[in-house]
Scaffold this active site. Structure first.
Site, PDB file in Angstrom:
ATOM      1  N   ARG A 235       0.749  -1.269   0.136  1.00 59.93           N
ATOM      2  CA  ARG A 235       0.084   0.112   0.102  1.00 59.93           C
ATOM      3  C   ARG A 235       0.911   1.230   0.126  1.00 59.93           C
ATOM      4  O   ARG A 235       2.002   1.290   0.635  1.00 59.93           O
ATOM      5  CB  ARG A 235      -1.016   0.051   1.408  1.00 59.93           C
ATOM      6  CG  ARG A 235      -2.087  -0.797   1.115  1.00 59.93           C
ATOM      7  CD  ARG A 235      -3.125  -0.571  -0.132  1.00 59.93           C
ATOM      8  NE  ARG A 235      -4.217  -1.381  -0.091  1.00 59.93           N
ATOM      9  CZ  ARG A 235      -4.247  -2.569  -0.753  1.00 59.93           C
ATOM     10  NH1 ARG A 235      -3.317  -2.732  -1.647  1.00 59.93           N
ATOM     11  NH2 ARG A 235      -5.432  -3.198  -0.782  1.00 59.93           N
ATOM     12  N   GLU A 264      -2.624   7.597  -5.059  1.00 61.65           N
ATOM     13  CA  GLU A 264      -2.893   6.744  -6.177  1.00 61.65           C
ATOM     14  C   GLU A 264      -4.469   6.739  -6.594  1.00 61.65           C
ATOM     15  O   GLU A 264      -4.783   6.696  -7.872  1.00 61.65           O
ATOM     16  CB  GLU A 264      -2.425   5.193  -6.318  1.00 61.65           C
ATOM     17  CG  GLU A 264      -3.469   4.414  -5.226  1.00 61.65           C
ATOM     18  CD  GLU A 264      -2.911   2.998  -5.457  1.00 61.65           C
ATOM     19  OE1 GLU A 264      -1.919   2.732  -5.165  1.00 61.65           O
ATOM     20  OE2 GLU A 264      -3.710   2.157  -5.537  1.00 61.65           O
ATOM     21  N   HIS A 296      -0.652  -0.328  -9.934  1.00 54.62           N
ATOM     22  CA  HIS A 296      -1.349  -1.221  -8.946  1.00 54.62           C
ATOM     23  C   HIS A 296      -2.046  -2.500  -9.806  1.00 54.62           C
ATOM     24  O   HIS A 296      -3.015  -2.780  -9.925  1.00 54.62           O
ATOM     25  CB  HIS A 296      -2.558  -0.629  -8.434  1.00 54.62           C
ATOM     26  CG  HIS A 296      -3.116  -1.110  -7.259  1.00 54.62           C
ATOM     27  ND1 HIS A 296      -3.262  -0.666  -5.820  1.00 54.62           N
ATOM     28  CD2 HIS A 296      -3.106  -2.724  -6.582  1.00 54.62           C
ATOM     29  CE1 HIS A 296      -3.487  -1.385  -4.836  1.00 54.62           C
ATOM     30  NE2 HIS A 296      -3.449  -2.591  -5.368  1.00 54.62           N
TER      31      HIS A 296
HETATM   32  P1  NAD Z   1      -1.953 -11.406   4.883  1.00 58.13           P
HETATM   33  O1  NAD Z   1      -2.851 -10.919   5.698  1.00 58.13           O
HETATM   34  O2  NAD Z   1      -1.768 -12.748   4.317  1.00 58.13           O
HETATM   35  O3  NAD Z   1      -0.369 -11.091   5.474  1.00 58.13           O
HETATM   36  C1  NAD Z   1      -0.053 -10.110   6.093  1.00 58.13           C
HETATM   37  C2  NAD Z   1       1.143 -10.171   7.059  1.00 58.13           C
HETATM   38  O4  NAD Z   1       1.556  -8.930   7.404  1.00 58.13           O
HETATM   39  C3  NAD Z   1       0.823 -10.934   8.474  1.00 58.13           C
HETATM   40  O5  NAD Z   1       1.477 -12.069   8.633  1.00 58.13           O
HETATM   41  C4  NAD Z   1       1.005  -9.909   9.377  1.00 58.13           C
HETATM   42  O6  NAD Z   1       1.114 -10.476  10.679  1.00 58.13           O
HETATM   43  C5  NAD Z   1       2.031  -9.141   8.859  1.00 58.13           C
HETATM   44  N1  NAD Z   1       1.934  -7.820   9.386  1.00 58.13           N
HETATM   45  C6  NAD Z   1       0.982  -7.007  10.180  1.00 58.13           C
HETATM   46  N2  NAD Z   1       1.529  -5.751  10.492  1.00 58.13           N
HETATM   47  C7  NAD Z   1       2.729  -5.794  10.104  1.00 58.13           C
HETATM   48  C8  NAD Z   1       3.861  -4.883  10.249  1.00 58.13           C
HETATM   49  N3  NAD Z   1       3.717  -3.368  10.741  1.00 58.13           N
HETATM   50  N4  NAD Z   1       5.216  -5.100   9.894  1.00 58.13           N
HETATM   51  C9  NAD Z   1       5.360  -6.516   9.460  1.00 58.13           C
HETATM   52  N5  NAD Z   1       4.394  -7.445   9.201  1.00 58.13           N
HETATM   53  C10 NAD Z   1       2.944  -7.216   9.553  1.00 58.13           C
HETATM   54  O7  NAD Z   1      -2.062 -10.408   3.618  1.00 58.13           O
HETATM   55  P2  NAD Z   1      -1.260 -10.740   2.221  1.00 58.13           P
HETATM   56  O8  NAD Z   1      -2.443 -11.356   1.332  1.00 58.13           O
HETATM   57  O9  NAD Z   1      -0.007 -11.374   2.027  1.00 58.13           O
HETATM   58  O10 NAD Z   1      -1.180  -9.122   1.428  1.00 58.13           O
HETATM   59  C11 NAD Z   1      -0.602  -8.266   1.836  1.00 58.13           C
HETATM   60  C12 NAD Z   1      -0.711  -6.972   1.520  1.00 58.13           C
HETATM   61  O11 NAD Z   1      -0.526  -6.968   0.081  1.00 58.13           O
HETATM   62  C13 NAD Z   1      -2.242  -6.498   1.684  1.00 58.13           C
HETATM   63  O12 NAD Z   1      -2.481  -5.916   2.954  1.00 58.13           O
HETATM   64  C14 NAD Z   1      -2.392  -5.449   0.330  1.00 58.13           C
HETATM   65  O13 NAD Z   1      -2.189  -4.111   0.982  1.00 58.13           O
HETATM   66  C15 NAD Z   1      -1.277  -5.916  -0.381  1.00 58.13           C
HETATM   67  N6  NAD Z   1      -1.803  -6.294  -1.696  1.00 58.13           N
HETATM   68  C16 NAD Z   1      -1.436  -5.546  -2.804  1.00 58.13           C
HETATM   69  C17 NAD Z   1      -1.827  -6.111  -4.090  1.00 58.13           C
HETATM   70  C18 NAD Z   1      -1.550  -5.469  -5.319  1.00 58.13           C
HETATM   71  O14 NAD Z   1      -2.007  -5.782  -6.426  1.00 58.13           O
HETATM   72  N7  NAD Z   1      -0.466  -4.604  -5.508  1.00 58.13           N
HETATM   73  C19 NAD Z   1      -2.851  -7.260  -4.099  1.00 58.13           C
HETATM   74  C20 NAD Z   1      -3.235  -7.990  -3.069  1.00 58.13           C
HETATM   75  C21 NAD Z   1      -2.654  -7.434  -1.715  1.00 58.13           C
END
Ligand code: NAD
Length: 332
Positions: A235, A264, A296
């Site tokens: 994000r 964005e 994105h």
């Molecule tokens: P997820 O919930 O499986 O994993 C997130 C992880 O981050 C968890 O293990 C959590 O414990 C950890 N976490 C929380 N706060 C933290 C911090 N301050 N520091 C370090 N780790 C922390 O989520 P995911 O499916 O792996 O997705 C991760 C992120 O990717 C989403 O939140 C979203 O913002 C982003 N995303 C982007 C796209 C894209 O197209 N660019 C698509 C999907 C997701």
């Protein structure tokens, strides 16, 4: 049962209509973002709104949706920082998301950005088209043996770690929760500041929360190894844009790949090729030869879109009619 889609693109229509053959919902696709400007146009009889990353569902919007009788806010994405969950709870609206859809899609895009920035294939592509076969300025470094720091090892971060281990990198990770199978595969968990201090490459895979807003700012940037490569597919708000621009100017950050950007919502998913863009920060970023911005698109694979449509409609059906709901799909 009627679902109104916001920020809908042709590909959303294609994948959701195809998936809906198995559900039979009434689907309506609106191109506009959902926000205070348009919430009142939602008609009574709408059971659910289906929204994406840049729709703004603050308390004001949620109150209007509740008045219209909307029962569900279905995010067709994983992140949910754009929805006021407390307001949804207060107005009795259920909120669901797609907790997991092809995490490899996003992880592979992060790797694509890293490889492009490092091996400069974007420059080589343009150069060769102009019959310029010089190698000057195209030198990269071997990823093999380098230290990669991964912030957040949930589904996407874990997929990214595995790819980096496959490249022969040393992988350090920070996450409040250790993943045992990653640990046994060779990932070393360390405190955040230790990870960023030692890493040649840092990739962000944690959600944006009020606690980690501007996780990457002047302080953390100066604690990184000079010449670090930074990748953000999570994000935009995780990075302080102006402070990373300063770090790029001094060479503290040698390369930056971002698929997400703080401001964005005014830019991404639109063709602005004929417009004058007023956002000087994105223009400055784009002007750097060592910055790669994608709009994105990390999630954007056939597999992911199929899974997003199936998971979204399946969860909406389960909420409305009762039934099994996938783990982590319902937020409120
Ligand atoms: P997820 O919930 O499986 O994993 C997130 C992880 O981050 C968890 O293990 C959590 O414990 C950890 N976490 C929380 N706060 C933290 C911090 N301050 N520091 C370090 N780790 C922390 O989520 P995911 O499916 O792996 O997705 C991760 C992120 O990717 C989403 O939140 C979203 O913002 C982003 N995303 C982007 C796209 C894209 O197209 N660019 C698509 C999907 C997701």
């Amino acid at each position: 049962m009627k679902i109104v889609f916001f920020s809908a693109k042709a590909y959303d229509r294609e994948f959701f209509e195809s998936c809906n053959e198995g559900y039979g919902f009434e689907l309506e696709f609106w191109e506009t973002h959902l926000g205070p400007h348009i919430a009142d146009a939602v008609k009574e009889g709408t059971d659910a709104v289906c929204v994406f990353v840049n729709d703004k569902l603050n308390a004001e919007v949620i109150e209007v949706l509740a008045q219209k009788g909307v029962k569900i806010i279905a995010l067709r994405c994983a992140g949910f920082n754009n929805v006021d969950l407390d307001a949804a709870k207060q107005y009795g609206i259920r909120v669901c998301r797609v907790p997991a859809y092809s995490p490899e899609a996003v992880a592979e895009h992060a790797v694509a950005m890293l490889l492009t920035l490092n091996r400069k294939t974007h420059k080589a592509y343009n150069r060769v088209r102009e019959q310029n076969f010089s190698l000057s300025g195209l030198m990269g470094f071997n990823l093999f043996g380098k230290t990669v720091g991964v912030i957040g090892t949930g589904k996407i971060g874990a997929a990214f770690c595995k790819i980096m281990l496959g490249f022969g990198c040393k992988v350090l990770a920070y996450d409040p929760f250790d993943n045992k199978s990653l640990k046994s595969a060779g990932v070393k968990y360390m405190p955040f500041h230790e990870v960023i201090k030692d890493a040649d490459v840092i990739s962000l895979h944690c959600p944006l929360t009020s606690e980690n807003h501007y996780l990457i700012g002047a302080g953390s940037l100066s604690a990184m190894k000079k010449g670090v490569t930074l990748i953000n597919t999570s994000r935009g708000g995780l990075i302080h844009t102006r402070e990373v621009i300063e770090a790029l100017k001094t060479g503290q950050v040698a390369a930056l790949g971002i698929d997400v950007y703080e401001q964005e919502e005014k830019l991404f998913f639109k063709d602005l090729s004929g417009s004058i863009i007023g956002d000087d920060d994105i223009q400055r970023l784009i002007s750097f030869p060592n910055v790669l911005v994608t709009g994105h698109q990390a999630f954007f694979t056939q597999e992911a879109l199929t899974e997003i449509a199936e998971s979204t409609l399946g969860t909406v059906k389960a909420i409305l009619e009762g039934g099994d709901i996938g783990e982590g799909a319902v937020l409120v």
